[in-house]
Design an enzyme around this catalytic site. Sequence first.
Site, mmCIF file in Angstrom:
data_model
loop_
_atom_site.group_PDB
_atom_site.id
_atom_site.type_symbol
_atom_site.label_atom_id
_atom_site.label_comp_id
_atom_site.label_asym_id
_atom_site.label_seq_id
_atom_site.Cartn_x
_atom_site.Cartn_y
_atom_site.Cartn_z
ATOM 1 N N CYS A 1 0.827 -1.195 0.000
ATOM 2 C CA CYS A 1 0.000 0.000 0.000
ATOM 3 C C CYS A 1 0.864 1.248 0.000
ATOM 4 C CB CYS A 1 -0.852 0.037 1.246
ATOM 5 S SG CYS A 1 -1.639 -1.520 1.600
ATOM 6 N N LYS B 1 2.774 -1.589 -8.499
ATOM 7 C CA LYS B 1 4.089 -1.338 -9.084
ATOM 8 C C LYS B 1 5.230 -1.658 -8.133
ATOM 9 C CE LYS B 1 6.319 1.882 -12.109
ATOM 10 N NZ LYS B 1 6.241 0.928 -13.219
#
Length: 594
Positions: free
Chosen positions: A2, A589
């Site tokens: 996160c 990513k």
Amino acid sequence: MCGIFGYIGSKNASEVILEGLKRLEYRGYDSWGIAVVADQIKIDKKVGAIGDLNQLINLPRSNAGIGHTRWATHGGVNVTNAHPHFSSDKSFVLAQNGIVENYQKLKSALQKKGYKFQTETDTEVIVRLIEDKLKTASHLTSGKVDLKEAVRLAFLELEGRNTIILVTKAGRIIACRNGSPLVVGVNGEEIFFSSDTLSFAPYVNRILVVENGQMITWNGKLQLRDIKSNKDLPYHLEKIDFKNSKVDKEGYDHFMLKEIHESPYVVSQVLNQDFKLYEDFIKTLKEAKNVYTIGSGTAGIAASEVAFYLRVFAQVNARSVIGADMYDYYDLLTKDDLIIAPSQSGETADVLEVLEIAKKKGVKIASYVNMPGSTMARISDHPYSAHAGPEICVMSTKVFTSQIAWGYLIAKVASGKSKEGRVNLKKLVEEMDKYLNTNANHETIKNLAKILAKHKDIFLLGKYQNFNIISEGMVKIIEGSYIHAHGIPAGDLKHYAITLMEKGVPVIAVVSEDLARDDVINAVNQVKARGATVIGISPAACAVFDHYIPVPDTGETSAIMNIIPLQLLAYYMAVELGHNVDKPRNIAKSVTVK
Ligand code: GLU
């Protein structure tokens, strides 16, 4: 993996945090939430990706708050599990990046003590643990339980790689790091806390990278503390220049297309590296007993191509291993070894774990990272920066190209042929630029993308310098189009995958004018004989190709050229299928969890 963000300052906190979260969205986009401090703490949480800035957020004006964008590891994707999470008395809210590996044990112990849980997350365990420490901690400050001490004690009990941030209803921020990244940005009276530097790039001129085992607090001033010893630490705010941090599509439909077009630029940035700074590294490279190149996902494939270049051009016996698969090498590592780690973010948990273990054994570490201030760069003996500019699309394109171009050049430098390497890369930059700016190339690839998007399985064939290239082409197709793709080493086809060849099966063959050319053409003939439809990516058309994507012949750098049409193909397929190109489903990513 996160993203977390915190803000203290005169601007409207919810707006600043929302914009910061948008820049962190590449780290996860299952849900997001923002908490700000007004007369009490107010939270707004939503499922899905963060909308644009005029998305309705029901929050009052405030000068302090935190936010979170989630990639769920524990607990379903819903508003209840979205961060931040409230303490029972609503005196603080907390967000986490990471996994509490012992959360089940901690949760059971807390449940036995009577604590109730509202969510399925491991994060809520941290909140309840802090509450418990608040009750039981012996550290009292003028009769009041010290929250900072409770947070510290709770954090010490967490196993795994975690970073937490919390804001209290008095507008105080406390954040702790052990594994997942945490950086602080400062601009006068404004303070930003975040998972990366880029998210606050437009606003700050000085940063502090919080290290593992440290706690940073803001309560009128910044204070850095060692979590274990509970001692204050001196800190220095580093000046930082973010002139290269523009994040804008610049007229392209998607970041992915823009970033592919930046490939010639990123290769020229490799040429701009100051190779005087490489002398020690090249010496270590040549003297190392074992050289491992390590990465995960696309960076793992780049690592494999870097090893290829080191073997072929520098006669260095390098081997590549993916980050999550190093266990079997741990006992073999010694101080005479070298690890080379290419990474976009420099925060990949699987790779950081390897580097931390290797470092303890005295292994030398070199890294090639795109994100400024990353953990990987900080723990490396030889940290190199890609200077490729922000890569926003979750699918890596230009950074992969930069990593393999860098691998090519260090191999040439190590072999004493630095000048030749530079000349070849310069030629590559020109050819790539021409290729990307020729509409006919895009049209050819777009038309093939339309055909391929209708298939369920796509195969790719390649060998030698192009084996990693077809593997990366496979990754891009899987990521962008959610279609099954399979990269087959051309020579191995006949040993197993040939069973899958039948009429109309699409096979993409990457064929360079190199020593593997005839082998790949053999494999192409073998799939053709079984009815496959062959798409050839090659400098020369060949009668066995049903479709042909021409590429310039750039000699030793052909593999670096060949990735471009494969990236474009994956891009146009994702567009054709109407997918969220810059944010494919389920992936993020920067993978900061194991
Ligand atoms: N474990 C937390 C959750 O599932 C955070 C996940 C992460 O950092 O990726 O909500």
